[in-house]
Design a protein around this motif. Structure first.
Motif, mmCIF file in Angstrom:
data_model
loop_
_atom_site.group_PDB
_atom_site.id
_atom_site.type_symbol
_atom_site.label_atom_id
_atom_site.label_comp_id
_atom_site.label_asym_id
_atom_site.label_seq_id
_atom_site.Cartn_x
_atom_site.Cartn_y
_atom_site.Cartn_z
ATOM 1 N N HIS B 386 0.976 -1.216 -0.053
ATOM 2 C CA HIS B 386 0.086 -0.118 0.046
ATOM 3 C C HIS B 386 0.888 1.290 0.214
ATOM 4 O O HIS B 386 2.056 1.062 0.335
ATOM 5 C CB HIS B 386 -0.974 -0.014 1.142
ATOM 6 C CG HIS B 386 -0.387 -0.424 2.471
ATOM 7 N ND1 HIS B 386 0.517 0.260 2.980
ATOM 8 C CD2 HIS B 386 -0.588 -1.503 3.347
ATOM 9 C CE1 HIS B 386 0.874 -0.294 4.346
ATOM 10 N NE2 HIS B 386 0.146 -1.391 4.481
ATOM 11 N N ALA B 391 -3.566 3.773 0.853
ATOM 12 C CA ALA B 391 -4.412 3.385 -0.254
ATOM 13 C C ALA B 391 -3.671 2.214 -1.231
ATOM 14 O O ALA B 391 -2.412 2.145 -0.871
ATOM 15 C CB ALA B 391 -4.845 4.336 -0.913
ATOM 16 N N LYS B 392 -4.440 1.334 -1.866
ATOM 17 C CA LYS B 392 -3.842 0.649 -2.815
ATOM 18 C C LYS B 392 -3.411 1.238 -4.154
ATOM 19 O O LYS B 392 -4.356 2.018 -4.523
ATOM 20 C CB LYS B 392 -4.692 -0.658 -3.273
ATOM 21 C CG LYS B 392 -4.480 -1.846 -2.162
ATOM 22 C CD LYS B 392 -4.903 -3.217 -2.942
ATOM 23 C CE LYS B 392 -5.035 -4.292 -1.981
ATOM 24 N NZ LYS B 392 -3.945 -4.450 -1.045
ATOM 25 N N ASP B 503 0.593 5.704 -9.209
ATOM 26 C CA ASP B 503 0.366 5.920 -7.940
ATOM 27 C C ASP B 503 1.898 5.585 -7.162
ATOM 28 O O ASP B 503 1.863 6.142 -5.813
ATOM 29 C CB ASP B 503 -0.707 5.303 -7.236
ATOM 30 C CG ASP B 503 -1.967 5.455 -7.945
ATOM 31 O OD1 ASP B 503 -2.317 6.585 -8.137
ATOM 32 O OD2 ASP B 503 -2.430 4.613 -8.652
#
Lengths: 301, 667
Positions: B386, B391-392, B503
């Protein structure tokens, strides 16, 4: 100290405020800049793509003049324009490393009654301010600390690449350190050395404007009050086309873009006209923060 | 060989043998002319030419002439001595001569291969033959000395290479000292979750070997220890090992972890080295559950008892075995060993050095080693991947060649990154379902099952973008990019600059030599390549030997290597060390320096200069004395000695001067 000074063509025209503020700041710090006599183009313009030899000969003529100006010993030639700084440094490197080029250039200089002995060191005022003058002296000279002013330092592509060795090539910090010394707040942004569009704003404007716009938009997004530069072309590109960019992108681009020396002058309490601030298209004015109020105020002349 | 032994005082009878080397030499050198030239030189009794002097019939020519008493000194004009000096010395010996009554003239590498004009080549060959002939009259018979070899061995470094080398030698019945700097063995491999290309669990295949080390009757495991001094020479090294105090008695501790549980620090606050800083540990800790030895260690830098001496010492109370000992001090062990295997491993490239990739600036930029820990079920997140905010990731970018194939950092390819990037891509996709982008320069997947693994990843819909990433930044151009990390890259396959928002960024950092490789190099008297990797004796034919006989290399300390290669090399190093130790003795070359004691002025210059610490000052004789077993024959002391007291066998002044005269005589 009295530095021999090579302003270059930009600082005599569109970059005049850079020249004015440069001299004012050096004087304020107890140093002076002495323009060398009869200097010519640095060689950075179209010469380089037509004939490298001619470009280097032009550069070398300036070196010869700087040596003549100085009399003897090493010459610390102060060169504020990023393009001149790059071009002259390139010439230095090539003349040092290529014997055949050095001979050709020496011959050309001899025809004009000049010689270059190789004693010139091309120095950028940013580096001179940091290394010779020193951060302490700069700090001590500040009369109007830029408290609360959020400043994005924009170095452009030519200042730290590829010949300069005074700062990191990808993440330079020298202007940011000066901002801190002036009491301002350097804004962390990743576009410090990204291209401003260079001469594309004149030749392929769509591409040029877009490159400049990316910089301005990001500075705005990060809440900057002002962008500072050390290059006349960067300053010109970022400042002059803001209305065009606003129209093209259906948004409002409004961001003062000043030379780092102008910002220093403001912090030193120098007069607006001495710093060429009245020449800006996007006006910049710093009003020291009243307690508990917002730090920066943009005049909307 | 009585006739030959006295020959140095008697009349030299020199045999000169000029080799054609097929056409390698004969193509540019007039070989018959050289032989004829040699025949006319002083003391030359025989001069012959032959197609291949190194062949059996060629060697037989030399041996027959020796046996017939035609010659007592041999000059072969052929290739480089590196190639065949040994061959011809042996031939001379077999023929009844002393192997050092032989000299080689290199007319191939130094002449025929580097000269175009046949006349010039022949002239140069003649000069070199004249030089060899001139010098050999001043040769004397020399003997190799034989020294016994100590049967014990040492392995330095307890990663997979060191472990494998130690087990191999211990299984062969040798007593092995395994020295590891960290509190546990296991090295980098212990940190990995899976291994490529088979995706078998790293710990599952490593930990049995770690326990085997622990329980092996022939292995003395010294963890948390470092070699501080080495002296001696092949077969007879004396190694000093410093055992750092772990403040827990190794023979008492049973690894119950009660001390850690009861530590006055209720919350772990010290960055955990084993998890590369992704989690915290207490001042008393065990690096990981399968640590070997499974013995706690107390870090005096952070332990309150060491800082204030006023700790409640709840750990001492908790320990039923009374294993904790705050008064433990460093132990020094000195052991004799016959051979040493260095397996000191590597470090990963410091990603902060490439500022444009934002490591240390953006929290979601990780190094590959950090992600290895993150995807590891025994790691700090229990195998969950994560982001910094919990968050993933929806998209992950893996940047290859960070600190490899880059003139600004390391020029070399780190060899393992393509494959481990593929492995991480697979694991990240498996654990998160994210889109995974690999940014590569070239995919390099040679190896058994490697290309097939790459193919599998393509099938798994992992994206591959060919281009070196320009920067990782957080400046967004549109809403899709807002709040994410943007990789700017020239996709060289479609010829466009692309912006890929992700991300999470994984930097596939390259491998570098250990930061103290240079100190270790000095300690063991070996060489480093300019990148800091330990230098093998020969890149092809002696890849695990070093220039110091008796010191062998295994694993990534010699250059980037993956696990199979490290293990293979460790096996090879163990075999070579065993061959040395089992022979029981070593022969030392006689081209060593010696001191003419009556000439020595006692200035000590030679002692400081000797890179092998082979010279000592004998106070009773008031002269420098060379230890022939340590001397490598580099000649530094001989050149430096101001009084000419140091001489070197095969390089005595008169031999060299005669050689020079010989070269010049033809010119």
């Amino acid at each position: 100290m009295n530095y021999p000074y090579y302003p270059g063509c930009s600082l005599k025209s569109t970059g005049k405020p850079y020249d004015e503020s440069m001299r004012a700041v050096f004087t304020a710090l107890g140093h002076s800049l002495e323009e060398i006599d009869d200097w010519n183009c640095c060689g950075a313009t179209a010469y380089m793509s037509i004939s490298e030899e001619k470009a280097f000969a032009l550069s070398a003529r300036n070196f010869a003049l700087a040596e003549k100006h100085n009399g003897k010993g090493d010459v610390n030639l102060v060169v504020p324009c990023a393009a001149c700084y790059l071009g002259l440094n390139k010439a230095q490197r090539y003349l040092r490393e290529h014997d055949d080029l050095r001979q050709t250039v020496s011959k050309a200089l001899a025809e004009a009654g000049l010689t270059y002995r190789g004693n010139v060191k091309v120095r950028h005022p940013l580096e001179v301010l940091i290394n010779d003058v020193g951060m302490d002296a700069i700090k001590a000279r500040v009369t109007r600390p830029l408290k609360g002013l959020k400043v994005a330092s924009y170095y452009g592509c030519q200042l730290v690449r590829p010949y300069a060795d005074f700062d990191d090539q990808h993440d330079p910090t020298s202007m940011d350190r000066i901002v801190t010394a002036l009491g301002g707040t350097p804004v962390d942004w990743p576009l410090k050395t990204r291209c401003c569009g260079g001469s594309l704003t004149g030749t392929v404007p769509d591409v040029g404007y877009r490159l400049s716009y990316v910089l301005l938009r990001e500075a705005q997004r990060r809440g900057c009050d002002v962008i500072i530069t050390a290059c006349p072309l960067c300053q010109f590109n970022l400042e002059c086309y803001q209305p065009t960019m606003s129209r093209a992108n259906h948004t409002t681009v409004h961001m003062p873009v000043v030379y780092f020396t102008q910002l220093m002058g403001v912090a030193f309490g120098l007069k607006e006209r001495a710093l060429g601030l009245q020449r800006l298209f996007v006006p910049f004015e710093f009003t020291p923060a009243a307690p508990e109020s917002k730090g920066a105020v943009h005049a909307s002349a | 060989m009585p006739a030959l032994d006295s020959a140095s005082n008697g009349t030299p009878r020199i045999g000169v043998y000029v080799c054609h080397c097929g056409i390698n030499i004969a193509h540019t050198v007039d070989v018959p002319a050289c032989a004829e030239f040699a025949r006319a030189l002083p003391h030359v009794t025989v001069a012959r030419e032959y197609k291949f002097m190194c062949s059996d019939p060629g060697q037989e020519l030399i041996q027959q002439d020796l046996r017939d008493g035609l010659v007592n000194r041999v000059v072969v004009a052929s290739c480089s001595p590196l190639m065949h000096e040994h061959t011809f010395r042996t031939a001379t010996k077999v023929g009844g001569g002393n192997p050092f009554m032989f000299q080689m003239a290199n007319i191939r590498e130094h002449v025929s291969w580097v000269t175009v004009d046949k006349g010039m080549a022949t002239d140069k060959a003649k000069s070199l033959i004249a030089a060899a002939v001139a010098r050999i009259s001043f040769h004397e018979p020399l003997e190799r000395t034989r020294v016994p070899v100590h049967p014990d061995v040492m392995v330095v470094g307890g990663g997979i290479a060191g472990i494998h080398a130690a087990l191999t030698m211990a299984d062969a019945g040798k007593k092995v000292y395994l020295v590891e700097r960290e509190p546990t063995i296991g090295g980098h491999m212990a940190k990995f979750d899976k291994t490529f290309p088979t995706l078998d669990c790293s710990a599952c295949i490593l930990t049995p070997k770690m326990s085997a080390v622990r329980s092996h009757p022939n292995i003395t495991l010294w963890s948390y220890s470092e070699v501080s001094h080495v002296e001696g020479y092949v077969g007879n090294f004396k190694a000093t090992v410093k055992r750092k105090p772990r403040y827990v008695k190794e023979d008492q501790c049973v690894g119950c972890l009660d001390c850690i549980e009861s530590c006055v620090y209720k919350v772990a606050k010290v960055p955990d080295e084993f998890n590369v800083g992704l989690s915290m540990r207490k001042p008393v800790y065990v690096p990981f559950p399968q640590a070997t030895p499974l013995v706690a260690v107390i870090d005096p830098e952070t332990c309150i008892e060491f800082k204030s001496h006023h700790c409640k010492k709840t750990c001492v109370e908790a320990c039923e075995k009374d294993a904790i000992d705050f008064n433990q001090v460093e132990e020094i062990h000195e052991v004799p060993v016959g051979a040493i295997v260095l397996a000191t491993g590597f470090k990963t490239f410091d990603a902060k050095r490439i500022s444009r990739y934002g490591y240390g600036k953006y929290p979601n930029v990780y190094t590959s080693l950090e992600v290895e820990r993150m995807v590891n079920a025994a790691g700090p997140t229990g195998g969950e991947v994560h982001l910094a905010d919990g968050a993933k990731p929806r998209a992950v970018g893996i940047i290859h060649c960070v600190g490899s194939r880059d003139v600004a950092t390391n020029r070399y390819c780190s060899k393992v990154c393509c494959m481990y990037s593929l492995k991480l891509a697979h694991l990240l996709k498996e654990r998160t379902g994210a889109e995974v982008y690999n940014f590569y320069i070239d995919m390099r997947t040679p190896g058994k099952g490697y290309e097939e693994f790459y193919d599998r990843l393509l099938q798994e819909q992992v994206h591959f973008i060919r281009g070196r990433v320009a920067e990782v930044s957080d400046w967004a151009m549109d809403d899709e990019e807002e709040g994410r990390l943007i990789l700017r890259v020239e996709d060289t396959l479609i010829g466009r600059v692309r912006r890929i928002p992700v991300d999470m960024v994984v930097l596939s950092v390259g491998l570098e030599a250990q930061p103290d490789a240079d100190d270790v190099r000095r300690l063991f008297n070996i060489s480093c390549s300019k990148e800091g990797w330990f230098l093998e004796r020969h890149p092809k034919l002696a890849p695990v030997s070093t220039f110091t006989v008796g010191i062998f290399l295994a694993g990534a300390c010699q250059g980037p290597k993956d696990i199979p290669e490290s293990v293979a090399q460790a096996g090879a190093a163990a075999a070579e060390a065993l061959a040395l130790v089992d022979r029981g003795h070593v022969e030392l070359e006689p081209n060593t320096a010696y001191s003419v004691e009556e000439l020595c002025s006692g200035c000590h210059v030679c002692i400081a200069l000797c890179p092998y610490s082979a010279i000592a000052f004998d106070k009773t004789k008031n002269a420098s004395v060379v230890n022939g077993a340590l001397c490598k024959g580099c000649g530094t002391c001989v050149a430096a000695c101001p009084s000419g007291a140091l001489q070197q066998n095969l390089f005595r002044d008169e031999q060299i001067f005669e050689e020079i005269k010989g070269v010049l005589s033809y010119v």
